[in-house]
Every structure is written in C-alpha cells, then in structure tokens.
Write a protein that holds these residues in place. Structure first.
Motif, PDB file in Angstrom:
ATOM      1  N   ASN A  51       1.418  10.114  -4.158  1.00  0.00           N
ATOM      2  CA  ASN A  51       0.597  10.478  -3.011  1.00  0.00           C
ATOM      3  C   ASN A  51       1.091   9.701  -1.789  1.00  0.00           C
ATOM      4  O   ASN A  51       0.352   8.908  -1.223  1.00  0.00           O
ATOM      5  N   PRO A  52       2.374   9.912  -1.427  1.00  0.00           N
ATOM      6  CA  PRO A  52       2.934   9.105  -0.338  1.00  0.00           C
ATOM      7  C   PRO A  52       2.166   9.280   0.965  1.00  0.00           C
ATOM      8  O   PRO A  52       1.727  10.370   1.301  1.00  0.00           O
ATOM      9  N   MET A  53       2.032   8.177   1.626  1.00  0.00           N
ATOM     10  CA  MET A  53       1.326   8.160   2.896  1.00  0.00           C
ATOM     11  C   MET A  53       2.337   8.349   4.026  1.00  0.00           C
ATOM     12  O   MET A  53       3.405   7.753   3.997  1.00  0.00           O
ATOM     13  N   PRO A  54       2.010   9.177   5.016  1.00  0.00           N
ATOM     14  CA  PRO A  54       2.936   9.311   6.141  1.00  0.00           C
ATOM     15  C   PRO A  54       3.060   7.986   6.894  1.00  0.00           C
ATOM     16  O   PRO A  54       2.083   7.264   7.043  1.00  0.00           O
ATOM     17  N   VAL A  55       4.280   7.693   7.315  1.00  0.00           N
ATOM     18  CA  VAL A  55       4.529   6.436   8.018  1.00  0.00           C
ATOM     19  C   VAL A  55       4.400   6.692   9.514  1.00  0.00           C
ATOM     20  O   VAL A  55       5.242   7.368  10.106  1.00  0.00           O
ATOM     21  N   LYS A  56       3.330   6.179  10.078  1.00  0.00           N
ATOM     22  CA  LYS A  56       3.167   6.269  11.529  1.00  0.00           C
ATOM     23  C   LYS A  56       2.373   5.047  11.985  1.00  0.00           C
ATOM     24  O   LYS A  56       1.291   4.765  11.470  1.00  0.00           O
TER      25      LYS A  56
ATOM     26  N   LEU B  23      -7.568  -1.727   9.900  1.00  0.00           N
ATOM     27  CA  LEU B  23      -7.369  -0.312  10.219  1.00  0.00           C
ATOM     28  C   LEU B  23      -6.410   0.371   9.244  1.00  0.00           C
ATOM     29  O   LEU B  23      -6.640   1.513   8.833  1.00  0.00           O
ATOM     30  N   TYR B  24      -5.320  -0.323   8.866  1.00  0.00           N
ATOM     31  CA  TYR B  24      -4.396   0.243   7.883  1.00  0.00           C
ATOM     32  C   TYR B  24      -5.077   0.398   6.526  1.00  0.00           C
ATOM     33  O   TYR B  24      -4.879   1.400   5.831  1.00  0.00           O
ATOM     34  N   PHE B  25      -5.894  -0.575   6.148  1.00  0.00           N
ATOM     35  CA  PHE B  25      -6.596  -0.497   4.869  1.00  0.00           C
ATOM     36  C   PHE B  25      -7.551   0.700   4.860  1.00  0.00           C
ATOM     37  O   PHE B  25      -7.597   1.466   3.896  1.00  0.00           O
ATOM     38  N   ILE B  26      -8.291   0.880   5.944  1.00  0.00           N
ATOM     39  CA  ILE B  26      -9.213   2.022   6.047  1.00  0.00           C
ATOM     40  C   ILE B  26      -8.435   3.340   5.965  1.00  0.00           C
ATOM     41  O   ILE B  26      -8.821   4.268   5.241  1.00  0.00           O
ATOM     42  N   ALA B  27      -7.337   3.431   6.682  1.00  0.00           N
ATOM     43  CA  ALA B  27      -6.512   4.651   6.669  1.00  0.00           C
ATOM     44  C   ALA B  27      -5.967   4.899   5.267  1.00  0.00           C
ATOM     45  O   ALA B  27      -5.944   6.050   4.795  1.00  0.00           O
ATOM     46  N   TRP B  28      -5.552   3.838   4.585  1.00  0.00           N
ATOM     47  CA  TRP B  28      -4.995   3.983   3.241  1.00  0.00           C
ATOM     48  C   TRP B  28      -6.070   4.447   2.264  1.00  0.00           C
ATOM     49  O   TRP B  28      -5.844   5.364   1.470  1.00  0.00           O
ATOM     50  N   VAL B  29      -7.260   3.852   2.324  1.00  0.00           N
ATOM     51  CA  VAL B  29      -8.358   4.247   1.436  1.00  0.00           C
ATOM     52  C   VAL B  29      -8.733   5.711   1.686  1.00  0.00           C
ATOM     53  O   VAL B  29      -8.931   6.476   0.741  1.00  0.00           O
ATOM     54  N   ARG B  30      -8.814   6.106   2.942  1.00  0.00           N
ATOM     55  CA  ARG B  30      -9.123   7.506   3.267  1.00  0.00           C
ATOM     56  C   ARG B  30      -8.050   8.447   2.730  1.00  0.00           C
ATOM     57  O   ARG B  30      -8.351   9.511   2.191  1.00  0.00           O
ATOM     58  N   HIS B  31      -6.785   8.045   2.906  1.00  0.00           N
ATOM     59  CA  HIS B  31      -5.676   8.877   2.432  1.00  0.00           C
ATOM     60  C   HIS B  31      -5.741   9.038   0.914  1.00  0.00           C
ATOM     61  O   HIS B  31      -5.636  10.162   0.406  1.00  0.00           O
ATOM     62  N   ILE B  32      -5.893   7.968   0.219  1.00  0.00           N
ATOM     63  CA  ILE B  32      -5.951   8.007  -1.246  1.00  0.00           C
ATOM     64  C   ILE B  32      -7.169   8.813  -1.704  1.00  0.00           C
ATOM     65  O   ILE B  32      -7.076   9.638  -2.601  1.00  0.00           O
ATOM     66  N   GLY B  33      -8.317   8.585  -1.072  1.00  0.00           N
ATOM     67  CA  GLY B  33      -9.555   9.251  -1.455  1.00  0.00           C
ATOM     68  C   GLY B  33      -9.563  10.748  -1.174  1.00  0.00           C
ATOM     69  O   GLY B  33     -10.015  11.539  -1.991  1.00  0.00           O
ATOM     70  N   THR B  34      -9.048  11.157  -0.025  1.00  0.00           N
ATOM     71  CA  THR B  34      -9.110  12.571   0.337  1.00  0.00           C
ATOM     72  C   THR B  34      -8.116  13.413  -0.448  1.00  0.00           C
ATOM     73  O   THR B  34      -8.414  14.531  -0.817  1.00  0.00           O
ATOM     74  N   THR B  35      -6.959  12.877  -0.729  1.00  0.00           N
ATOM     75  CA  THR B  35      -5.973  13.703  -1.440  1.00  0.00           C
ATOM     76  C   THR B  35      -6.237  13.725  -2.928  1.00  0.00           C
ATOM     77  O   THR B  35      -5.867  14.671  -3.600  1.00  0.00           O
ATOM     78  N   GLU B  36      -6.902  12.698  -3.478  1.00  0.00           N
ATOM     79  CA  GLU B  36      -7.235  12.722  -4.910  1.00  0.00           C
ATOM     80  C   GLU B  36      -8.388  13.692  -5.167  1.00  0.00           C
ATOM     81  O   GLU B  36      -8.497  14.256  -6.239  1.00  0.00           O
ATOM     82  N   ALA B  37      -9.240  13.899  -4.158  1.00  0.00           N
ATOM     83  CA  ALA B  37     -10.394  14.776  -4.335  1.00  0.00           C
ATOM     84  C   ALA B  37      -9.980  16.246  -4.316  1.00  0.00           C
ATOM     85  O   ALA B  37     -10.737  17.106  -4.731  1.00  0.00           O
TER      86      ALA B  37
ATOM     87  N   ALA C 289       0.832  -1.206   0.000  1.00  0.00           N
ATOM     88  CA  ALA C 289       0.000   0.000   0.000  1.00  0.00           C
ATOM     89  C   ALA C 289       0.867   1.256   0.000  1.00  0.00           C
ATOM     90  O   ALA C 289       0.551   2.236  -0.694  1.00  0.00           O
ATOM     91  N   MET C 290       1.956   1.219   0.745  1.00  0.00           N
ATOM     92  CA  MET C 290       2.862   2.374   0.777  1.00  0.00           C
ATOM     93  C   MET C 290       3.510   2.591  -0.599  1.00  0.00           C
ATOM     94  O   MET C 290       3.645   3.728  -1.053  1.00  0.00           O
ATOM     95  N   ILE C 291       3.882   1.499  -1.245  1.00  0.00           N
ATOM     96  CA  ILE C 291       4.488   1.609  -2.579  1.00  0.00           C
ATOM     97  C   ILE C 291       3.478   2.150  -3.584  1.00  0.00           C
ATOM     98  O   ILE C 291       3.802   3.033  -4.385  1.00  0.00           O
ATOM     99  N   VAL C 292       2.250   1.640  -3.543  1.00  0.00           N
ATOM    100  CA  VAL C 292       1.208   2.132  -4.457  1.00  0.00           C
ATOM    101  C   VAL C 292       0.974   3.622  -4.222  1.00  0.00           C
ATOM    102  O   VAL C 292       0.864   4.402  -5.182  1.00  0.00           O
ATOM    103  N   SER C 293       0.919   4.040  -2.973  1.00  0.00           N
ATOM    104  CA  SER C 293       0.739   5.464  -2.665  1.00  0.00           C
ATOM    105  C   SER C 293       1.873   6.293  -3.245  1.00  0.00           C
ATOM    106  O   SER C 293       1.655   7.378  -3.792  1.00  0.00           O
ATOM    107  N   TRP C 294       3.064   5.791  -3.121  1.00  0.00           N
ATOM    108  CA  TRP C 294       4.236   6.490  -3.641  1.00  0.00           C
ATOM    109  C   TRP C 294       4.180   6.563  -5.162  1.00  0.00           C
ATOM    110  O   TRP C 294       4.458   7.617  -5.751  1.00  0.00           O
ATOM    111  N   ILE C 295       3.835   5.449  -5.817  1.00  0.00           N
ATOM    112  CA  ILE C 295       3.728   5.418  -7.285  1.00  0.00           C
ATOM    113  C   ILE C 295       2.671   6.410  -7.761  1.00  0.00           C
ATOM    114  O   ILE C 295       2.841   7.061  -8.794  1.00  0.00           O
ATOM    115  N   LEU C 296       1.581   6.535  -7.019  1.00  0.00           N
ATOM    116  CA  LEU C 296       0.511   7.471  -7.365  1.00  0.00           C
ATOM    117  C   LEU C 296       0.868   8.914  -7.001  1.00  0.00           C
ATOM    118  O   LEU C 296       0.031   9.808  -7.080  1.00  0.00           O
TER     119      LEU C 296
END
Length: 180
Positions: free
Chosen positions: A110-115, A165-179, A101-108
């Motif tokens: 839209n890197p996700m913060p690591v926490k 929980l990570y999947f939900i956070a990832w979907v929210r991250h991808i969805g909110t920043t693309e919008a 998921a982190m790699i996909v975010s980076w490729i898009l």
C-alpha cells in the motif's frame, strides 16, 4: 543523466567534505561548502524546471542529497557540541520515522505517494537556516544570539509539527485503502 542530475550528484559528493570540515574544526570551509551545496540545490531545481529537464532519477536523487546533507551536518555539529544533541536526535528521528512509515506502507503493498507537506518545506527552511547560522557563527566567530535560539525553536516546533502531520496522513492512507 542530465546537467541538473550531475549537479545533484555533486551535492551528494559535498556531504563528506562538509562533515570532514566540521570534524576538522574548519568551520569557515564547512560554511562555504554548505553554501555551495545550497546554491547547487537552487541551480539544479531551476534548470530542471525552467528547461524541462526533470527526470525520475532527479526526483529520487534531489531529496536524498538534501537529507544526506542536512542529517550529516546536524550529526557532525551535534558530535562537536555546536548544537544540542537532543535537537540532532529530533531532526534525525523525524527522517527515520518518515522513511520507516514509507517502508511499512510498501511492505503492506500500500505504497504512499511521496509528496512533501508545507510543514515539511518550512521545516527544511528552518533546518537549513539554523545549520547555516551555526556554521557561519563558528566560521566567522560572531555571536548569533538571539537568532540561534529563535531558529532552534523554529526547527523544534516545525520538526514536531511535521511528524504529527505525516503520522496523521500515514494513518489516513493506511486506513482508507485497507477499508476498500
């Protein structure tokens, strides 16, 4: 490079030694190496925080060392039949999913913060406790029941919970920043 980073590198060096000890059925040695790795994790964290020795390298190396150790131990214990293979697959797959998921975010772009999430921290405690108990029981030849079953259930539940929980956070991250 500073003292905590050297300690973390030492923990990484312990990974193949622990795996060798498990593969060679030297479970007492594996237990003590695993305990040394755990102690080194506590010491490097204490030194880094207490003496303001945190570095970007340390922030990168520490989770790599932790994951390398846990994944390697679970795989080795699974191969020897000391832990169920389905549990090994679950533990390893979770880490691959998170990294993926982190790699996909980076490729898009839209890197996700690591926490780490609290569920992930609890999961790590359960995984370490279970692996330590299994190694101790094998190394010192005692029956760990029912604690092994309780910890295995905790690892299973917390691993699944953290994936969700990570999947939900990832979907929210991808969805909110693309919008935006």
């Amino acid at each position: 490079m500073n003292i905590p980073n050297f300690i973390t590198l030492g923990r990484i060096v312990l990974v193949p030694l622990v795996v060798w000890a498990i593969a060679a059925s030297q479970m007492t040695v594996a237990f003590f190496l695993f305990a040394a790795a755990g102690l080194s994790d506590a010491v490097d964290g204490f030194l880094a925080k207490r003496f303001n020795m945190t570095t970007e390298l340390g922030a990168l190396l520490d989770p790599i060392a932790d994951k390398a150790l846990l994944v390697s131990i679970y795989v080795a214990l699974g191969i020897t039949g000391a832990v169920p293979r389905w549990l090994v697959i679950l533990v390893v797959s979770r880490d691959f999913m998170i990294v993926g998921a982190m790699i996909v975010s980076w490729i898009l772009d839209n890197p996700m913060p690591v926490k780490p999430l609290m569920a992930s921290k609890l999961n790590t405690v359960a995984q370490v406790s279970f692996a330590g108990l299994v190694l101790a029981a094998l190394g010192f030849k005692f029956n760990a029941s029912p604690y092994d079953v309780i910890l295995m259930a905790a690892v299973t539940i917390l691993t699944l919970w953290s994936v969700v929980l990570y999947f939900i956070a990832w979907v929210r991250h991808i969805g909110t920043t693309e919008a935006m």
